[in-house]
Motif scaffolding. Structure first.
Motif, PDB file in Angstrom:
ATOM      1  N   MET A   1       0.836  -1.198   0.000  1.00  0.00           N
ATOM      2  CA  MET A   1       0.000   0.000   0.000  1.00  0.00           C
ATOM      3  C   MET A   1       0.872   1.250   0.000  1.00  0.00           C
ATOM      4  O   MET A   1       1.692   1.438   0.898  1.00  0.00           O
ATOM      5  CB  MET A   1      -0.889   0.027   1.242  1.00  0.00           C
ATOM      6  N   TRP A   2       0.686   2.113  -0.971  1.00  0.00           N
ATOM      7  CA  TRP A   2       1.438   3.356  -1.015  1.00  0.00           C
ATOM      8  C   TRP A   2       1.001   4.309   0.091  1.00  0.00           C
ATOM      9  O   TRP A   2       1.734   5.243   0.454  1.00  0.00           O
ATOM     10  CB  TRP A   2       1.269   4.033  -2.372  1.00  0.00           C
ATOM     11  N   GLU A   3      -0.196   4.074   0.654  1.00  0.00           N
ATOM     12  CA  GLU A   3      -0.694   4.967   1.695  1.00  0.00           C
ATOM     13  C   GLU A   3       0.172   4.931   2.956  1.00  0.00           C
ATOM     14  O   GLU A   3       0.283   5.934   3.673  1.00  0.00           O
ATOM     15  CB  GLU A   3      -2.142   4.613   2.064  1.00  0.00           C
ATOM     16  N   PHE A   4       0.785   3.768   3.245  1.00  0.00           N
ATOM     17  CA  PHE A   4       1.568   3.642   4.463  1.00  0.00           C
ATOM     18  C   PHE A   4       2.797   4.555   4.477  1.00  0.00           C
ATOM     19  O   PHE A   4       2.987   5.323   5.432  1.00  0.00           O
ATOM     20  CB  PHE A   4       1.973   2.187   4.698  1.00  0.00           C
ATOM     21  N   PRO A   5       3.653   4.506   3.478  1.00  0.00           N
ATOM     22  CA  PRO A   5       4.799   5.425   3.521  1.00  0.00           C
ATOM     23  C   PRO A   5       4.397   6.892   3.470  1.00  0.00           C
ATOM     24  O   PRO A   5       5.048   7.738   4.079  1.00  0.00           O
ATOM     25  CB  PRO A   5       5.623   5.025   2.291  1.00  0.00           C
ATOM     26  N   GLN A   6       3.302   7.202   2.764  1.00  0.00           N
ATOM     27  CA  GLN A   6       2.841   8.585   2.739  1.00  0.00           C
ATOM     28  C   GLN A   6       2.353   9.025   4.106  1.00  0.00           C
ATOM     29  O   GLN A   6       2.676  10.122   4.585  1.00  0.00           O
ATOM     30  CB  GLN A   6       1.725   8.755   1.703  1.00  0.00           C
ATOM     31  N   LEU A   7       1.567   8.161   4.769  1.00  0.00           N
ATOM     32  CA  LEU A   7       1.069   8.463   6.102  1.00  0.00           C
ATOM     33  C   LEU A   7       2.216   8.577   7.099  1.00  0.00           C
ATOM     34  O   LEU A   7       2.264   9.505   7.924  1.00  0.00           O
ATOM     35  CB  LEU A   7       0.087   7.367   6.531  1.00  0.00           C
ATOM     36  N   ALA A   8       3.158   7.639   7.024  1.00  0.00           N
ATOM     37  CA  ALA A   8       4.295   7.657   7.946  1.00  0.00           C
ATOM     38  C   ALA A   8       5.160   8.894   7.739  1.00  0.00           C
ATOM     39  O   ALA A   8       5.671   9.473   8.711  1.00  0.00           O
ATOM     40  CB  ALA A   8       5.127   6.390   7.760  1.00  0.00           C
ATOM     41  N   GLN A   9       5.322   9.309   6.495  1.00  0.00           N
ATOM     42  CA  GLN A   9       6.149  10.484   6.227  1.00  0.00           C
ATOM     43  C   GLN A   9       5.487  11.744   6.764  1.00  0.00           C
ATOM     44  O   GLN A   9       6.160  12.628   7.311  1.00  0.00           O
ATOM     45  CB  GLN A   9       6.403  10.620   4.726  1.00  0.00           C
ATOM     46  N   PHE A  10       4.169  11.843   6.638  1.00  0.00           N
ATOM     47  CA  PHE A  10       3.464  13.000   7.189  1.00  0.00           C
ATOM     48  C   PHE A  10       3.643  13.063   8.708  1.00  0.00           C
ATOM     49  O   PHE A  10       3.941  14.126   9.270  1.00  0.00           O
ATOM     50  CB  PHE A  10       1.980  12.937   6.838  1.00  0.00           C
ATOM     51  N   VAL A  11       3.444  11.931   9.387  1.00  0.00           N
ATOM     52  CA  VAL A  11       3.581  11.901  10.846  1.00  0.00           C
ATOM     53  C   VAL A  11       5.010  12.248  11.247  1.00  0.00           C
ATOM     54  O   VAL A  11       5.238  12.996  12.207  1.00  0.00           O
ATOM     55  CB  VAL A  11       3.167  10.522  11.394  1.00  0.00           C
ATOM     56  N   HIS A  12       5.971  11.716  10.511  1.00  0.00           N
ATOM     57  CA  HIS A  12       7.373  11.973  10.823  1.00  0.00           C
ATOM     58  C   HIS A  12       7.713  13.458  10.706  1.00  0.00           C
ATOM     59  O   HIS A  12       8.426  14.017  11.551  1.00  0.00           O
ATOM     60  CB  HIS A  12       8.262  11.154   9.885  1.00  0.00           C
ATOM     61  N   LEU A  13       7.210  14.110   9.669  1.00  0.00           N
ATOM     62  CA  LEU A  13       7.528  15.508   9.437  1.00  0.00           C
ATOM     63  C   LEU A  13       6.764  16.450  10.364  1.00  0.00           C
ATOM     64  O   LEU A  13       7.186  17.590  10.562  1.00  0.00           O
ATOM     65  CB  LEU A  13       7.233  15.884   7.980  1.00  0.00           C
ATOM     66  N   SER A  14       5.661  15.994  10.919  1.00  0.00           N
ATOM     67  CA  SER A  14       4.824  16.868  11.760  1.00  0.00           C
ATOM     68  C   SER A  14       4.865  16.489  13.233  1.00  0.00           C
ATOM     69  O   SER A  14       3.954  16.837  13.989  1.00  0.00           O
ATOM     70  CB  SER A  14       3.375  16.837  11.258  1.00  0.00           C
ATOM     71  N   LEU A  15       5.896  15.770  13.667  1.00  0.00           N
ATOM     72  CA  LEU A  15       5.988  15.338  15.069  1.00  0.00           C
ATOM     73  C   LEU A  15       5.929  16.516  16.038  1.00  0.00           C
ATOM     74  O   LEU A  15       5.260  16.436  17.081  1.00  0.00           O
ATOM     75  CB  LEU A  15       7.281  14.550  15.292  1.00  0.00           C
ATOM     76  N   ARG A  16       6.606  17.593  15.719  1.00  0.00           N
ATOM     77  CA  ARG A  16       6.629  18.745  16.628  1.00  0.00           C
ATOM     78  C   ARG A  16       5.252  19.367  16.764  1.00  0.00           C
ATOM     79  O   ARG A  16       4.824  19.720  17.874  1.00  0.00           O
ATOM     80  CB  ARG A  16       7.640  19.777  16.114  1.00  0.00           C
ATOM     81  N   ALA A  17       4.529  19.506  15.662  1.00  0.00           N
ATOM     82  CA  ALA A  17       3.196  20.103  15.725  1.00  0.00           C
ATOM     83  C   ALA A  17       2.187  19.160  16.370  1.00  0.00           C
ATOM     84  O   ALA A  17       1.291  19.601  17.095  1.00  0.00           O
ATOM     85  CB  ALA A  17       2.729  20.490  14.322  1.00  0.00           C
ATOM     86  N   LEU A  18       2.312  17.852  16.110  1.00  0.00           N
ATOM     87  CA  LEU A  18       1.389  16.881  16.711  1.00  0.00           C
ATOM     88  C   LEU A  18       1.721  16.606  18.168  1.00  0.00           C
ATOM     89  O   LEU A  18       0.875  16.081  18.905  1.00  0.00           O
ATOM     90  CB  LEU A  18       1.432  15.572  15.919  1.00  0.00           C
ATOM     91  N   ASN A  19       2.932  16.901  18.589  1.00  0.00           N
ATOM     92  CA  ASN A  19       3.366  16.722  19.978  1.00  0.00           C
ATOM     93  C   ASN A  19       3.273  15.259  20.409  1.00  0.00           C
ATOM     94  O   ASN A  19       2.736  14.938  21.479  1.00  0.00           O
ATOM     95  CB  ASN A  19       2.559  17.604  20.928  1.00  0.00           C
ATOM     96  N   ILE A  20       3.782  14.362  19.577  1.00  0.00           N
ATOM     97  CA  ILE A  20       3.783  12.933  19.875  1.00  0.00           C
ATOM     98  C   ILE A  20       5.175  12.366  19.624  1.00  0.00           C
ATOM     99  O   ILE A  20       6.047  13.053  19.093  1.00  0.00           O
ATOM    100  CB  ILE A  20       2.754  12.163  19.018  1.00  0.00           C
TER     101      ILE A  20
END
Length: 286
Positions: A1-20
């Motif tokens: 699924m291409w959705e997994f790397p896309q989803l993971a990359q978004f979470v990785h790049l937004s860790l500071r804003a998501l505070n997780i």
């Protein structure tokens, strides 16, 4: 699924804003297999369904229990389907205004699935798209997330094409996502219905869920903490409104006194205000 790397990359790049904390790619695959017992999914979804103000305090709060974050997710999805009805099914318009890709409606359907099913009762592919679309929606709607992702993206390495096979498929490696293991993702050719798709090379076996009594006890405790937090924030808002109201009233009274006193001589008292005369009764002629 291409959705997994896309989803993971978004979470990785937004860790500071998501505070997780960082979510490894293999854990992102596992958490959607066992959504009711996954603490990682609870941590991620707690951040996604929270307001920016609450998101800043997540370090001091436990993740929301399953029934709480799924209820908040269902409320958000309900708004998406209302927008879908309002736009009369124009998916391109919803992409522009909500950030929801047209594929979401093809995968999940044109009627709200939460009207009859819970999150864990959705298919695995539907769960993936539900979480991915929540990320897309937040990225489209929150400027702070956009700035965080854009800032981090400039310093992060992009995916690496390690090779192609004789059928034209490309094999990608994401060095910033895969820390504990190495995986290659295959990207399809630019033909067919699912262009640009990538598929993981190794399946993931779900872990055994925790004991039911233990899980329910922990969920009840987390619910009480989140209820206390909501109550505290409500009390703070009411207190601020009360203080602001008192301050406005005090300023109004002071302004009224000043407007009278500056017209009077020293030692002179303001004259009492007389009531307006009563108008005469109407006369009737025969």
């Amino acid at each position: 699924m291409w959705e997994f790397p896309q989803l993971a990359q978004f979470v990785h790049l937004s860790l500071r804003a998501l505070n997780i904390l960082e979510v490894p790619l293999y854990e992102m695959e596992r958490m959607l297999l066992v959504p009711q017992s996954s603490e990682t999914l609870a941590m991620l979804m707690t951040s996604l369904v929270s307001s920016p103000l609450v998101r800043m305090k997540l370090a001091d709060l436990p993740p929301m229990p399953y029934h709480m974050w799924t209820a908040k997710l269902a409320a958000r999805v309900q708004l998406w389907y209302r927008a879908y009805a309002r736009e009369r099914g124009c998916t391109q318009r919803l992409l522009e205004t909500q950030g929801i890709e047209p594929t979401f409606w093809q995968v999940v359907g044109t009627s709200n699935p939460f009207e009859k099913r819970l999150f864990h009762q959705l298919s695995f592919y539907e769960r993936v798209w539900m979480v991915k679309t929540m990320c897309d929606f937040l990225f489209h709607s929150h400027k702070s997330l956009q700035d965080c992702v854009m800032e981090a993206a400039t310093a992060e390495p992009r995916e690496t094409v390690v090779g192609r096979d004789r059928h034209g498929f490309e094999y990608l490696h994401f060095p910033q996502l895969l820390v504990r293991d190495v995986r290659l993702y295959r990207r399809g050719r630019l033909s067919g219905s699912r262009t640009g798709s990538t598929t993981p090379s190794t399946p993931v076996k779900p872990a055994d869920p925790p004991d039911e009594d233990t899980r329910m006890s922990a969920a009840d405790e987390d619910s009480r903490q989140w209820d206390d937090e909501d109550s505290r924030m409500s009390d703070e808002n009411e207190s601020r409104m009360s203080v602001a109201s008192d301050e406005d009233s005090r300023v109004t009274n002071m302004d009224g006194e000043d407007s009278v006193s500056h017209l009077l001589e020293d030692g002179e008292k303001p004259a009492p205000v007389k009531a307006p005369p009563t108008p005469p009764a109407a006369c009737h002629t025969a």
